[in-house]
Motif scaffolding. Structure first.
Motif, short mmCIF file in Angstrom:
data_model
loop_
_atom_site.label_atom_id
_atom_site.label_comp_id
_atom_site.label_asym_id
_atom_site.label_seq_id
_atom_site.Cartn_x
_atom_site.Cartn_y
_atom_site.Cartn_z
N LYS A 2 -17.96 -32.05 -9.95
CA LYS A 2 -17.43 -32.97 -8.94
C LYS A 2 -16.99 -32.19 -7.70
O LYS A 2 -17.20 -32.63 -6.56
N LYS A 3 -16.35 -31.03 -7.93
CA LYS A 3 -15.90 -30.21 -6.80
C LYS A 3 -17.10 -29.71 -5.99
O LYS A 3 -17.07 -29.67 -4.76
N PHE A 4 -18.17 -29.32 -6.69
CA PHE A 4 -19.36 -28.84 -6.00
C PHE A 4 -20.00 -29.95 -5.17
O PHE A 4 -20.44 -29.75 -4.04
N LEU A 5 -20.03 -31.17 -5.74
CA LEU A 5 -20.62 -32.31 -5.03
C LEU A 5 -19.80 -32.64 -3.79
O LEU A 5 -20.36 -32.92 -2.72
N LEU A 6 -18.46 -32.60 -3.91
CA LEU A 6 -17.60 -32.89 -2.77
C LEU A 6 -17.82 -31.86 -1.67
O LEU A 6 -17.93 -32.20 -0.49
N LEU A 7 -17.91 -30.59 -2.08
CA LEU A 7 -18.14 -29.53 -1.11
C LEU A 7 -19.48 -29.71 -0.41
O LEU A 7 -19.61 -29.55 0.80
N PHE A 8 -20.50 -30.09 -1.19
CA PHE A 8 -21.84 -30.32 -0.62
C PHE A 8 -21.82 -31.45 0.41
O PHE A 8 -22.41 -31.35 1.48
N LEU A 9 -21.10 -32.53 0.09
CA LEU A 9 -21.03 -33.67 1.00
C LEU A 9 -20.30 -33.31 2.28
O LEU A 9 -20.71 -33.71 3.38
N LEU A 10 -19.21 -32.53 2.15
CA LEU A 10 -18.47 -32.12 3.33
C LEU A 10 -19.31 -31.24 4.24
O LEU A 10 -19.35 -31.42 5.45
N ILE A 11 -20.01 -30.28 3.63
CA ILE A 11 -20.85 -29.38 4.41
C ILE A 11 -22.01 -30.13 5.06
O ILE A 11 -22.36 -29.93 6.21
N SER A 12 -22.61 -31.05 4.32
CA SER A 12 -23.72 -31.84 4.84
C SER A 12 -23.28 -32.68 6.03
O SER A 12 -23.98 -32.77 7.04
N GLY A 13 -22.09 -33.27 5.90
CA GLY A 13 -21.57 -34.08 6.99
C GLY A 13 -21.29 -33.24 8.22
O GLY A 13 -21.58 -33.64 9.34
N PHE A 14 -20.75 -32.05 8.02
CA PHE A 14 -20.48 -31.14 9.13
C PHE A 14 -21.77 -30.72 9.83
O PHE A 14 -21.86 -30.70 11.05
N CYS A 15 -22.77 -30.38 9.03
CA CYS A 15 -24.06 -29.95 9.60
C CYS A 15 -24.70 -31.08 10.39
O CYS A 15 -25.24 -30.87 11.48
N ALA A 16 -24.66 -32.28 9.83
CA ALA A 16 -25.26 -33.43 10.51
C ALA A 16 -24.57 -33.70 11.84
O ALA A 16 -25.21 -33.98 12.85
N GLN A 17 -23.22 -33.59 11.82
CA GLN A 17 -22.47 -33.83 13.04
C GLN A 17 -22.80 -32.78 14.09
O GLN A 17 -23.00 -33.09 15.26
N SER A 18 -22.88 -31.52 13.67
CA SER A 18 -23.19 -30.43 14.61
C SER A 18 -24.56 -30.60 15.21
O SER A 18 -24.77 -30.42 16.41
N GLN A 19 -25.56 -30.97 14.38
CA GLN A 19 -26.91 -31.17 14.87
C GLN A 19 -26.97 -32.33 15.86
O GLN A 19 -27.65 -32.28 16.88
N GLU A 20 -26.20 -33.39 15.54
CA GLU A 20 -26.20 -34.56 16.42
C GLU A 20 -25.59 -34.21 17.77
O GLU A 20 -26.10 -34.61 18.82
N GLU A 21 -24.48 -33.44 17.76
CA GLU A 21 -23.83 -33.06 19.00
C GLU A 21 -24.74 -32.20 19.85
O GLU A 21 -24.81 -32.34 21.06
N ASN A 22 -25.45 -31.27 19.22
CA ASN A 22 -26.33 -30.38 19.96
C ASN A 22 -27.52 -31.11 20.55
O ASN A 22 -28.01 -30.76 21.62
N SER A 23 -28.03 -32.13 19.85
CA SER A 23 -29.22 -32.82 20.30
C SER A 23 -28.91 -33.91 21.33
O SER A 23 -29.81 -34.39 22.01
N THR A 24 -27.66 -34.32 21.44
CA THR A 24 -27.29 -35.39 22.36
C THR A 24 -26.18 -34.93 23.30
O THR A 24 -25.27 -35.68 23.59
N LYS A 25 -26.24 -33.71 23.74
CA LYS A 25 -25.19 -33.16 24.60
C LYS A 25 -25.25 -33.82 25.96
O LYS A 25 -26.22 -33.67 26.71
N ILE A 26 -24.20 -34.55 26.31
CA ILE A 26 -24.13 -35.27 27.57
C ILE A 26 -22.90 -34.78 28.33
O ILE A 26 -21.82 -34.63 27.76
#
Length: 236
Positions: A2-26
């Motif tokens: 469960k701890k590994f899954l939570l960590l994976f979800l947090l990291i995935s969310g962070f990566c997705a947010q970072s990619q979104e910010e970089n691709s839509t920099k206004i």
């Protein structure tokens, strides 16, 4: 597991947010160009009929839906010694407050700024921008402590880009910008306006609470993102 899954979800969310910010920099100036005309038309109508509640709602909508999380342009202003400095010269997060000599701050606002600048001196750079001549800005700077960087822009000699004009003329004065380390705008707020007979202690407390809430929220978020980035690098 469960701890590994939570960590994976947090990291995935962070990566997705970072990619979104970089691709839509206004940039702030771009957002103003597209959204300001519609806001101004509606705001003028609201204030024409003294509908201040509607006007405040429109400002908050513009900030929350169009300007927040854009990136502030790297514009130029001047130190009191008349030497130029650019926004991106500040490496820390910046709390930028815009003033003019004819715009009188709340009686408790400057003491609150001085106190917060001292409290967060290692984490946030407080910058007070006056839309005035060098001599006027120098005189007004005497009210601020040494942890506050007082700068100015003399419009009669200004030849900087679109963003300069709109920092003053579109959002009003005084306005506060909370800008992250990478120059992303985390929040934009107008200063608090209290009744004239409000005691200075109450004015100070209200201003302090308003500014401190935004700063502490940003620093908490920034700390969380750094933790996620560290976890990601360790996993790799």
């Amino acid at each position: 597991m469960k701890k590994f899954l939570l960590l994976f979800l947090l990291i995935s969310g962070f990566c997705a947010q970072s990619q979104e910010e970089n691709s839509t920099k206004i940039y702030f100036s771009q957002a103003l160009y597209y959204h300001l005309p519609k806001y101004e038309a509606k705001a003028k109508r609201a204030y024409r009929f003294n509908d201040y509640e509607r006007g405040s709602f429109l400002f908050d909508s513009l900030v929350n839906n169009c300007l927040r999380y854009t990136f502030m342009d790297n514009f130029k202003f001047y130190r009191l010694n008349q030497k130029p400095v650019h926004l991106y010269d500040y490496k820390k997060p910046v709390y930028l407050i815009t003033y003019a000599s004819w715009c009188v701050p709340e009686k408790g606002e400057i003491p609150a700024i001085n106190e917060l600048a001292e409290k967060y001196r290692d984490k946030v750079k407080f910058v007070v921008l006056f839309w005035d001549k060098a001599g006027t800005a120098r005189k007004l700077s005497e009210e601020f402590n040494k942890k506050v960087s007082v700068v100015y822009i003399d419009e009669s000699q200004n030849s900087d880009p679109f963003v300069i004009q709109n920092l003053k003329h579109s959002l009003g004065l005084p306005t506060c910008f909370l800008i992250s380390e990478n120059k992303q705008i985390m929040d934009i707020r107008r200063s608090i306006f209290l009744p004239y007979n409000t005691p200075q202690k109450v004015s100070y407390e209200r201003n302090y609470e308003s500014m401190e809430e935004g700063i502490s929220s940003h620093l908490t978020r920034a700390s969380h993102e750094k933790e996620m980035a560290t976890l990601l690098s360790l996993e790799q």
